[in-house]
Enzyme design. Structure first.
Site, PDB file in Angstrom:
ATOM      1  N   LYS A   1      15.245  47.723   5.703  1.00  0.00           N
ATOM      2  CA  LYS A   1      15.668  48.105   7.057  1.00  0.00           C
ATOM      3  C   LYS A   1      17.195  48.124   7.162  1.00  0.00           C
ATOM      4  O   LYS A   1      17.766  49.078   7.679  1.00  0.00           O
ATOM      5  CB  LYS A   1      15.051  47.106   8.057  1.00  0.00           C
ATOM      6  CG  LYS A   1      15.376  47.379   9.490  1.00  0.00           C
ATOM      7  CD  LYS A   1      14.283  46.863  10.409  1.00  0.00           C
ATOM      8  CE  LYS A   1      14.341  45.364  10.623  1.00  0.00           C
ATOM      9  NZ  LYS A   1      15.443  44.944  11.504  1.00  0.00           N
ATOM     10  N   SER A   2      17.835  47.098   6.660  1.00  0.00           N
ATOM     11  CA  SER A   2      19.305  47.024   6.785  1.00  0.00           C
ATOM     12  C   SER A   2      19.969  48.198   6.073  1.00  0.00           C
ATOM     13  O   SER A   2      20.908  48.817   6.581  1.00  0.00           O
ATOM     14  CB  SER A   2      19.818  45.722   6.164  1.00  0.00           C
ATOM     15  OG  SER A   2      19.363  44.619   6.903  1.00  0.00           O
TER      16      SER A   2
ATOM     17  N   GLY B   1      18.578  45.405  17.192  1.00  0.00           N
ATOM     18  CA  GLY B   1      19.881  44.759  17.332  1.00  0.00           C
ATOM     19  C   GLY B   1      20.870  45.308  16.320  1.00  0.00           C
ATOM     20  O   GLY B   1      22.048  45.529  16.622  1.00  0.00           O
TER      21      GLY B   1
ATOM     22  N   SER C   1      27.274  36.447  10.606  1.00  0.00           N
ATOM     23  CA  SER C   1      26.444  37.543  11.097  1.00  0.00           C
ATOM     24  C   SER C   1      26.901  38.850  10.471  1.00  0.00           C
ATOM     25  O   SER C   1      28.037  39.291  10.673  1.00  0.00           O
ATOM     26  CB  SER C   1      26.540  37.641  12.626  1.00  0.00           C
ATOM     27  OG  SER C   1      26.080  38.909  13.045  1.00  0.00           O
TER      28      SER C   1
ATOM     29  N   ASP D   1      16.084  35.922   8.300  1.00  0.00           N
ATOM     30  CA  ASP D   1      14.929  36.625   8.883  1.00  0.00           C
ATOM     31  C   ASP D   1      13.595  36.034   8.420  1.00  0.00           C
ATOM     32  O   ASP D   1      12.533  36.438   8.896  1.00  0.00           O
ATOM     33  CB  ASP D   1      14.981  38.119   8.524  1.00  0.00           C
ATOM     34  CG  ASP D   1      16.098  38.826   9.276  1.00  0.00           C
ATOM     35  OD1 ASP D   1      16.561  38.284  10.299  1.00  0.00           O
ATOM     36  OD2 ASP D   1      16.518  39.910   8.838  1.00  0.00           O
TER      37      ASP D   1
ATOM     38  N   ARG E   1      13.044  32.622  18.084  1.00  0.00           N
ATOM     39  CA  ARG E   1      12.073  32.391  17.007  1.00  0.00           C
ATOM     40  C   ARG E   1      11.783  30.903  16.762  1.00  0.00           C
ATOM     41  O   ARG E   1      10.728  30.581  16.205  1.00  0.00           O
ATOM     42  CB  ARG E   1      12.544  33.072  15.714  1.00  0.00           C
ATOM     43  CG  ARG E   1      12.401  34.577  15.809  1.00  0.00           C
ATOM     44  CD  ARG E   1      12.839  35.308  14.559  1.00  0.00           C
ATOM     45  NE  ARG E   1      12.472  36.716  14.656  1.00  0.00           N
ATOM     46  CZ  ARG E   1      12.983  37.690  13.904  1.00  0.00           C
ATOM     47  NH1 ARG E   1      13.911  37.404  12.997  1.00  0.00           N
ATOM     48  NH2 ARG E   1      12.584  38.931  14.046  1.00  0.00           N
TER      49      ARG E   1
ATOM     50  N   ARG F   1       8.382  39.917  13.235  1.00  0.00           N
ATOM     51  CA  ARG F   1       8.271  38.868  12.203  1.00  0.00           C
ATOM     52  C   ARG F   1       7.398  37.704  12.683  1.00  0.00           C
ATOM     53  O   ARG F   1       6.755  37.041  11.878  1.00  0.00           O
ATOM     54  CB  ARG F   1       9.656  38.400  11.762  1.00  0.00           C
ATOM     55  CG  ARG F   1      10.484  39.570  11.188  1.00  0.00           C
ATOM     56  CD  ARG F   1      11.601  39.150  10.279  1.00  0.00           C
ATOM     57  NE  ARG F   1      12.581  40.219  10.138  1.00  0.00           N
ATOM     58  CZ  ARG F   1      12.436  41.297   9.372  1.00  0.00           C
ATOM     59  NH1 ARG F   1      11.361  41.464   8.647  1.00  0.00           N
ATOM     60  NH2 ARG F   1      13.382  42.213   9.317  1.00  0.00           N
TER      61      ARG F   1
END
Ligand code: S3P
Length: 436
Positions: free
Chosen positions: A22-23, A95, A168, A316, A347, A389
């Site tokens: 995904k990234s 995000g 981040s 993640d 989460r 997730r």
């Protein structure tokens, strides 16, 4: 709305290939759009999050052909070729898409408004607004935490040295992407090793990027050169298959061609600390990244203590780690994970609830979880909270629980792992999808 019904399963057996990372998919379409020339992307994650990014680039005048498939052609418009979008850019649940695009648009001579779904509308953008304001752009949103919808107005940007308050990759990437448009070097210094896909891809496309430990500097002035990208399989999706293999009786599962970038594979180290060695084979280099096959067999797990920089490299995977911990003998302590509170859901709170409902002994702390195991998990009705997730972690828990586990709101899985249910079924999992 969709619902999954999961029952205790095993043995799970077989070899699968999970969808693209995904990234890397987000970055390939975004940076391809800003390059000179045309690039082919193979293995693109054809899932809602990355499709939002691709559509946003289209809305800014970029020709992206092939949607919604896994092979795309992106016709780059160059660093200054984007056009002002006529409407708002809908970033869905993503995000990463929103934060990285805020950095890109900060360097344009127009303004744009970015919106998102309910989950994204609760995620703070102040972490992006602050450094971009220091560079000379403005980002305005709702309330003190600058929640979406957010409007970014580009300007003449200054290069800055920015020390991120949290590790981040989204913040680092937004600042570096804005740095492509700044009048001088932009430096980002991080407190921990966040994923480095932006730096790798910028470099591969000819940007002047230097890296010294946790400090990255981008010197603007060079155009980006289009490069074809083959996106490896997503480690963060592979882990659900591997964890199911570790936990269910008599299982052996392999996931092929998985991205093994060390800023992403912290869960393998955590699993090893818990006594489960996932074996790595057939490694090769694909587009500057190591990929390989990962094989997991049923293993007895023990508790362990996890914190510090390892958490950044498995950020993640914490929801899934919590499931492993509930099945492990002894206490597992997860610390330094407060960032989990501002992901697609909180989460830490949600996993404490989910595992608590299934009978696990979980204590929630401001920055982590303490889980005493092993627990004979019981089936329960779980809500995904719109978090992919969480939903997939609950499926893995359901595969070892007594009775039926029902996961409501499972459609969110499509944001990162289309085909998850069919793939799990092909390995032997008792997991059935129902639609309202
Ligand atoms: C991502 C970075 C991470 C991660 C997210 C994807 C990225 O977020 O949680 O799923 O592609 O840059 P942070 O960097 O904000 O921790």
């Amino acid at each position: 709305m969709s619902r999954l019904r999961v029952r205790a399963s095993g043995p799970l057996r077989g070899s699968v290939r999970v969808p693209g990372d995904k990234s890397i998919s987000h970055r390939a379409v975004m940076l391809g759009a800003l390059a000179d020339g045309t690039a082919r992307i193979d293995g693109f994650l054809n899932a809602e999050d990355c499709l939002c990014t691709a559509r946003a680039m289209q809305a800014m005048g970029v020709d992206v052909e092939g949607l919604p498939e896994t092979s795309l052609m992106v016709e780059g418009v160059g660093l200054s070729g984007l056009r002002e979008p006529t409407g708002e850019l809908d970033m869905g649940n993503s995000g990463t898409g929103m934060r990285l695009l805020l950095g890109v648009i900060a360097g344009q001579s127009f303004a744009a408004t970015l919106t998102g779904d309910e989950s994204l509308s609760g995620r703070p953008m102040d972490r992006i607004a602050a450094p971009l304001a220091e560079m000379g752009a403005s980002v305005s949103g709702q309330g003190g935490r600058v929640l979406p919808p957010v409007t970014v107005r580009g300007g003449t940007l200054r290069g800055i040295e920015y020390h991120t308050p949290m590790a981040s990759a989204q913040v680092k990437s937004a600042v570096l992407l804005a740095g492509l448009y700044a009048d001088g070097p932009t430096t980002v210094v991080e407190p921990g090793p966040s994923r480095d896909h932006t730096e790798r891809m910028l470099r591969a496309m000819g940007a002047d990027v230097s890296i010294d430990g946790l400090t990255v500097t981008l010197r603007p002035g060079r155009e980006l050169v289009a490069r074809d990208v083959t996106v490896p399989a997503d480690f963060s999706s592979a882990v659900f298959v591997l964890a199911a293999g570790l936990l269910t009786p008599g299982s052996e599962v392999t996931v092929e061609g998985v991205l093994l970038n060390p800023t992403r594979t912290g869960l393998l180290e955590a699993m090893a600390s818990m006594g489960a060695v996932v074996s790595v084979s057939d490694t090769e280099q694909v587009a500057g990244e190591e990929v390989g096959n990962l094989t997991a067999r049923e293993a007895a797990l023990g508790g362990c203590e996890l914190g510090g920089e390892l958490i950044v490299r498995l950020i993640d995977e914490v929801p899934l780690l919590a499931v492993l911990a509930a099945c492990a003998r002894g206490t597992t302590v997860i610390r330094d994970a407060a960032e989990l509170r501002v992901k697609e859901s909180d989460r830490l709170a949600v996993m404490a609830d989910v595992l608590g409902a299934m009978g696990a002994d979980v204590t929630e702390h401001p920055d982590g979880l303490e889980i005493a195991g092993p627990t004979a998990l019981r089936g329960a009705t779980i809500h995904s909270h719109g978090d992919h997730r969480v939903a997939m972690s609950a499926v893995v828990a359901g595969l070892v629980a007594e009775g039926e586990t029902v996961i409501e709101g499972a459609e969110c899985i499509a944001t990162s792992f289309p085909g998850f249910v069919t793939m799990m079924q092909s390995l032997g999992a008792q997991c059935v999808e129902e639609h309202d």
